[in-house]
Write a protein that holds these residues in place. Structure first.
Motif, PDB file in Angstrom:
ATOM      1  N   VAL A 151       0.852  -1.194   0.000  1.00 58.34           N
ATOM      2  CA  VAL A 151       0.000   0.000   0.000  1.00 58.34           C
ATOM      3  C   VAL A 151       0.887   1.243   0.000  1.00 58.34           C
ATOM      4  O   VAL A 151       0.611   2.219  -0.713  1.00 58.34           O
ATOM      5  CB  VAL A 151      -0.969  -0.012   1.201  1.00 58.34           C
ATOM      6  CG1 VAL A 151      -1.641   1.327   1.392  1.00 58.34           C
ATOM      7  CG2 VAL A 151      -2.019  -1.098   1.013  1.00 58.34           C
ATOM      8  N   ASN A 152       1.961   1.203   0.787  1.00 57.49           N
ATOM      9  CA  ASN A 152       2.907   2.311   0.819  1.00 57.49           C
ATOM     10  C   ASN A 152       3.520   2.532  -0.566  1.00 57.49           C
ATOM     11  O   ASN A 152       3.640   3.668  -1.029  1.00 57.49           O
ATOM     12  CB  ASN A 152       3.991   2.031   1.860  1.00 57.49           C
ATOM     13  CG  ASN A 152       4.830   3.240   2.156  1.00 57.49           C
ATOM     14  OD1 ASN A 152       4.392   4.361   1.980  1.00 57.49           O
ATOM     15  ND2 ASN A 152       6.047   3.010   2.603  1.00 57.49           N
ATOM     16  N   LEU A 153       3.923   1.469  -1.228  1.00 56.26           N
ATOM     17  CA  LEU A 153       4.470   1.592  -2.584  1.00 56.26           C
ATOM     18  C   LEU A 153       3.443   2.191  -3.530  1.00 56.26           C
ATOM     19  O   LEU A 153       3.764   3.045  -4.351  1.00 56.26           O
ATOM     20  CB  LEU A 153       4.919   0.229  -3.122  1.00 56.26           C
ATOM     21  CG  LEU A 153       5.349   0.237  -4.590  1.00 56.26           C
ATOM     22  CD1 LEU A 153       6.766   0.785  -4.717  1.00 56.26           C
ATOM     23  CD2 LEU A 153       5.245  -1.123  -5.196  1.00 56.26           C
ATOM     24  N   GLY A 154       2.207   1.745  -3.414  1.00 58.96           N
ATOM     25  CA  GLY A 154       1.156   2.261  -4.280  1.00 58.96           C
ATOM     26  C   GLY A 154       0.965   3.754  -4.145  1.00 58.96           C
ATOM     27  O   GLY A 154       0.744   4.463  -5.136  1.00 58.96           O
ATOM     28  N   PHE A 155       1.065   4.270  -2.915  1.00 58.69           N
ATOM     29  CA  PHE A 155       0.904   5.706  -2.704  1.00 58.69           C
ATOM     30  C   PHE A 155       2.147   6.497  -3.095  1.00 58.69           C
ATOM     31  O   PHE A 155       2.062   7.685  -3.361  1.00 58.69           O
ATOM     32  CB  PHE A 155       0.548   6.010  -1.245  1.00 58.69           C
ATOM     33  CG  PHE A 155      -0.884   5.714  -0.922  1.00 58.69           C
ATOM     34  CD1 PHE A 155      -1.916   6.360  -1.589  1.00 58.69           C
ATOM     35  CD2 PHE A 155      -1.203   4.789   0.055  1.00 58.69           C
ATOM     36  CE1 PHE A 155      -3.233   6.092  -1.292  1.00 58.69           C
ATOM     37  CE2 PHE A 155      -2.523   4.519   0.363  1.00 58.69           C
ATOM     38  CZ  PHE A 155      -3.545   5.169  -0.310  1.00 58.69           C
ATOM     39  N   ASN A 156       3.286   5.850  -3.113  1.00 58.90           N
ATOM     40  CA  ASN A 156       4.534   6.569  -3.372  1.00 58.90           C
ATOM     41  C   ASN A 156       5.005   6.517  -4.823  1.00 58.90           C
ATOM     42  O   ASN A 156       6.109   6.984  -5.108  1.00 58.90           O
ATOM     43  CB  ASN A 156       5.653   6.032  -2.475  1.00 58.90           C
ATOM     44  CG  ASN A 156       5.465   6.450  -1.038  1.00 58.90           C
ATOM     45  OD1 ASN A 156       4.871   7.474  -0.761  1.00 58.90           O
ATOM     46  ND2 ASN A 156       5.967   5.646  -0.130  1.00 58.90           N
ATOM     47  N   LEU A 157       4.227   5.971  -5.711  1.00 57.66           N
ATOM     48  CA  LEU A 157       4.630   5.960  -7.115  1.00 57.66           C
ATOM     49  C   LEU A 157       4.663   7.388  -7.638  1.00 57.66           C
ATOM     50  O   LEU A 157       3.702   8.144  -7.513  1.00 57.66           O
ATOM     51  CB  LEU A 157       3.659   5.118  -7.953  1.00 57.66           C
ATOM     52  CG  LEU A 157       3.704   3.617  -7.697  1.00 57.66           C
ATOM     53  CD1 LEU A 157       2.622   2.924  -8.511  1.00 57.66           C
ATOM     54  CD2 LEU A 157       5.057   3.055  -8.034  1.00 57.66           C
ATOM     55  N   ALA A 158       5.796   7.776  -8.197  1.00 61.38           N
ATOM     56  CA  ALA A 158       5.977   9.148  -8.674  1.00 61.38           C
ATOM     57  C   ALA A 158       5.264   9.348 -10.011  1.00 61.38           C
ATOM     58  O   ALA A 158       5.044   8.415 -10.775  1.00 61.38           O
ATOM     59  CB  ALA A 158       7.460   9.443  -8.825  1.00 61.38           C
ATOM     60  N   GLY A 195       4.907  10.892 -13.870  1.00 58.06           N
ATOM     61  CA  GLY A 195       5.797  11.032 -15.003  1.00 58.06           C
ATOM     62  C   GLY A 195       6.188   9.734 -15.681  1.00 58.06           C
ATOM     63  O   GLY A 195       7.039   9.736 -16.551  1.00 58.06           O
ATOM     64  N   HIS A 196       5.576   8.639 -15.287  1.00 58.32           N
ATOM     65  CA  HIS A 196       5.877   7.357 -15.933  1.00 58.32           C
ATOM     66  C   HIS A 196       4.833   7.059 -17.000  1.00 58.32           C
ATOM     67  O   HIS A 196       3.755   7.650 -17.038  1.00 58.32           O
ATOM     68  CB  HIS A 196       5.890   6.225 -14.907  1.00 58.32           C
ATOM     69  CG  HIS A 196       6.997   6.330 -13.915  1.00 58.32           C
ATOM     70  ND1 HIS A 196       8.304   6.026 -14.211  1.00 58.32           N
ATOM     71  CD2 HIS A 196       7.000   6.705 -12.611  1.00 58.32           C
ATOM     72  CE1 HIS A 196       9.051   6.212 -13.153  1.00 58.32           C
ATOM     73  NE2 HIS A 196       8.280   6.633 -12.156  1.00 58.32           N
ATOM     74  N   TYR A 205       2.249   2.127 -14.528  1.00 62.99           N
ATOM     75  CA  TYR A 205       1.220   2.155 -13.490  1.00 62.99           C
ATOM     76  C   TYR A 205       0.322   0.917 -13.545  1.00 62.99           C
ATOM     77  O   TYR A 205      -0.103   0.421 -12.504  1.00 62.99           O
ATOM     78  CB  TYR A 205       0.390   3.432 -13.601  1.00 62.99           C
ATOM     79  CG  TYR A 205       1.207   4.665 -13.285  1.00 62.99           C
ATOM     80  CD1 TYR A 205       1.696   4.886 -12.011  1.00 62.99           C
ATOM     81  CD2 TYR A 205       1.503   5.581 -14.279  1.00 62.99           C
ATOM     82  CE1 TYR A 205       2.454   6.000 -11.722  1.00 62.99           C
ATOM     83  CE2 TYR A 205       2.256   6.704 -13.998  1.00 62.99           C
ATOM     84  CZ  TYR A 205       2.736   6.908 -12.718  1.00 62.99           C
ATOM     85  OH  TYR A 205       3.491   8.014 -12.444  1.00 62.99           O
ATOM     86  N   VAL A 206       0.063   0.426 -14.736  1.00 61.60           N
ATOM     87  CA  VAL A 206      -0.753  -0.787 -14.868  1.00 61.60           C
ATOM     88  C   VAL A 206      -0.032  -1.972 -14.245  1.00 61.60           C
ATOM     89  O   VAL A 206      -0.610  -2.715 -13.440  1.00 61.60           O
ATOM     90  CB  VAL A 206      -1.094  -1.063 -16.354  1.00 61.60           C
ATOM     91  CG1 VAL A 206      -1.713  -2.435 -16.526  1.00 61.60           C
ATOM     92  CG2 VAL A 206      -2.008   0.015 -16.903  1.00 61.60           C
ATOM     93  N   VAL A 207       1.240  -2.143 -14.568  1.00 61.16           N
ATOM     94  CA  VAL A 207       2.015  -3.272 -14.029  1.00 61.16           C
ATOM     95  C   VAL A 207       2.119  -3.171 -12.514  1.00 61.16           C
ATOM     96  O   VAL A 207       1.904  -4.159 -11.795  1.00 61.16           O
ATOM     97  CB  VAL A 207       3.415  -3.326 -14.685  1.00 61.16           C
ATOM     98  CG1 VAL A 207       4.328  -4.277 -13.951  1.00 61.16           C
ATOM     99  CG2 VAL A 207       3.296  -3.716 -16.142  1.00 61.16           C
ATOM    100  N   HIS A 208       2.440  -1.996 -11.998  1.00 62.68           N
ATOM    101  CA  HIS A 208       2.579  -1.854 -10.560  1.00 62.68           C
ATOM    102  C   HIS A 208       1.231  -1.956  -9.844  1.00 62.68           C
ATOM    103  O   HIS A 208       1.155  -2.465  -8.716  1.00 62.68           O
ATOM    104  CB  HIS A 208       3.298  -0.551 -10.223  1.00 62.68           C
ATOM    105  CG  HIS A 208       4.769  -0.652 -10.427  1.00 62.68           C
ATOM    106  ND1 HIS A 208       5.351  -0.502 -11.663  1.00 62.68           N
ATOM    107  CD2 HIS A 208       5.771  -0.939  -9.565  1.00 62.68           C
ATOM    108  CE1 HIS A 208       6.642  -0.662 -11.547  1.00 62.68           C
ATOM    109  NE2 HIS A 208       6.934  -0.942 -10.293  1.00 62.68           N
ATOM    110  N   GLY A 209       0.175  -1.512 -10.486  1.00 61.21           N
ATOM    111  CA  GLY A 209      -1.158  -1.690  -9.910  1.00 61.21           C
ATOM    112  C   GLY A 209      -1.519  -3.161  -9.791  1.00 61.21           C
ATOM    113  O   GLY A 209      -2.088  -3.591  -8.782  1.00 61.21           O
ATOM    114  N   ILE A 210      -1.183  -3.943 -10.817  1.00 62.48           N
ATOM    115  CA  ILE A 210      -1.431  -5.391 -10.767  1.00 62.48           C
ATOM    116  C   ILE A 210      -0.593  -6.031  -9.673  1.00 62.48           C
ATOM    117  O   ILE A 210      -1.078  -6.878  -8.915  1.00 62.48           O
ATOM    118  CB  ILE A 210      -1.162  -6.032 -12.149  1.00 62.48           C
ATOM    119  CG1 ILE A 210      -2.207  -5.568 -13.150  1.00 62.48           C
ATOM    120  CG2 ILE A 210      -1.134  -7.554 -12.050  1.00 62.48           C
ATOM    121  CD1 ILE A 210      -1.899  -5.932 -14.595  1.00 62.48           C
TER     122      ILE A 210
END
Length: 81
Positions: free
Chosen positions: A23-30, A32-33, A38-43
Motif C-alpha cells: 500500500v505504501n508503494l502504491g501511494f509513493n509511485l511518482a 511522469g511514468h 502504473y498498470v504493471v505496478h497496480g497489478i
C-alpha cells in the motif's frame, strides 16, 4: 492440517508487512511514468495484497485451530501430535 502457533504468528506478521509495504508503494509511485508502468505496478499491488489476505486467513485459522484465540479460553484440549 494444523500449523503451530509460531507459524501462524509468522504468517500474520508477514501479511501485515506485505499489506503495509505494498500500500505504501502504491501511494509513493511518482508521476511522469508511462501508463504501462502504473498498470504493471497496480497489478503487482493488487496481487500481493490478495496474497497477504490469504496468508492472514491461514494464520488466523491456525491460531484458532491451535487454541490460540478462542480454544484455550473455552477450555478446549489440544489434539495429540
Amino acid at each position: 492440517m494444523q500449523i503451530s502457533r509460531k507459524i501462524a504468528g509468522f504468517l500474520l506478521a508477514l501479511a501485515a508487512f506485505m499489506i503495509f509495504e505494498w500500500v505504501n508503494l502504491g501511494f509513493n509511485l511518482a508521476d511522469g511514468h508511462a501508463t504501462s508502468f502504473y498498470v504493471v505496478h497496480g497489478i503487482l499491488v493488487a496481487v500481493n495484497i490478495a496474497l497477504a489476505i490469504v496468508l492472514a486467513v491461514i494464520g488466523l485459522r491456525g491460531l484458532r485451530g491451535s487454541g490460540g484465540l478462542r480454544g484455550r479460553a473455552q477450555g478446549a484440549k489440544r489434539p495429540p501430535v
